[in-house]
Motif scaffolding. Structure first.
Motif, PDB file in Angstrom:
ATOM      1  N   ASP A 121     -26.947  -3.818   0.537  1.00  0.00           N
ATOM      2  CA  ASP A 121     -26.008  -2.657  -0.083  1.00  0.00           C
ATOM      3  C   ASP A 121     -25.446  -1.776   1.046  1.00  0.00           C
ATOM      4  OD1 ASP A 121     -28.230  -1.120   0.857  1.00  0.00           O
ATOM      5  OD2 ASP A 121     -29.092  -0.780  -1.140  1.00  0.00           O
ATOM      6  N   GLN A 122     -24.674  -0.825   0.537  1.00  0.00           N
ATOM      7  CA  GLN A 122     -24.071   0.293   1.446  1.00  0.00           C
ATOM      8  C   GLN A 122     -24.972   0.787   2.361  1.00  0.00           C
ATOM      9  OE1 GLN A 122     -22.127   2.506  -1.385  1.00  0.00           O
ATOM     10  NE2 GLN A 122     -20.519   1.034  -1.720  1.00  0.00           N
ATOM     11  N   SER A 123     -26.238   1.204   2.050  1.00  0.00           N
ATOM     12  CA  SER A 123     -27.130   1.841   3.084  1.00  0.00           C
ATOM     13  C   SER A 123     -27.794   0.750   3.742  1.00  0.00           C
ATOM     14  CB  SER A 123     -28.412   2.567   2.277  1.00  0.00           C
ATOM     15  OG  SER A 123     -29.179   1.602   1.569  1.00  0.00           O
TER      16      SER A 123
END
Length: 171
Positions: free
Chosen positions: A91-93
């Motif tokens: 994911d983005q994190s």
């Protein structure tokens, strides 16, 4: 026994309208969620109980994705056959995530519209196959026979060049 089996059969209702997108190579992909419910009587209280499971479904078959786009809407009852697949992404994190989906791909998938609601077909139910198997009796099979060639077009129930399915019925 040699080998293994990965086959999922679900009968349920769509929770919301399907999402349609295209892959980088232009293949149409449909995704939606199907709810299945189980009911029972609680032994202790005698009350009626219900549990609903949500299943994420992804269609990697242009013909089936066309059918989903045209005829499948929120609340529609469907029968489907596919395979279970788990995929991983970041994911983005930067966190690794997993999801398990029922996949209807080009050769192993079937979709049957069970109720008469919605769609430009006037409410007629239909069965749409991916090519690996065949469906018997009503609702009418529409899709690819074992050779992978289309049997009929979903938009025209009796399109030219379609196969005569009565020849496949043993009675």
């Amino acid at each position: 026994m040699a080998g293994s089996v990965n086959k999922v059969i679900l009968v349920g209702n769509l929770g919301k309208d399907p999402e349609i997108r295209s892959s980088q190579n232009g293949q149409k992909i449909a995704s939606f969620s199907v709810a299945t419910s189980e009911t029972w009587n609680d032994r202790a209280s005698g009350e009626r109980r219900e549990r609903t499971e949500w299943h994420r479904v992804v269609v990697f078959n242009d013909r089936l994705a066309d059918v989903v786009e045209r005829f499948v809407k929120k609340g529609r009852k469907v029968y489907l056959e596919g395979t279970l697949q788990t995929r991983k992404w970041t994911d983005q994190s930067g966190q690794e995530r997993y999801t398990t989906e029922v996949v209807l791909d080009r050769f192993r998938g079937e979709l049957v519209l069970l109720d008469g609601r919605g769609g430009a077909d006037g409410g007629e139910s239909g069965s749409y196959g991916g090519g690996g198997g065949s469906s018997s009796s009503p609702p009418r099979q529409i899709g690819a026979p074992r050779g992978g060639a289309p049997a009929a077009s979903p938009g025209g129930w009796d399109a030219p060049g379609g196969s005569d399915l009565d020849d496949e019925i043993p009675f």
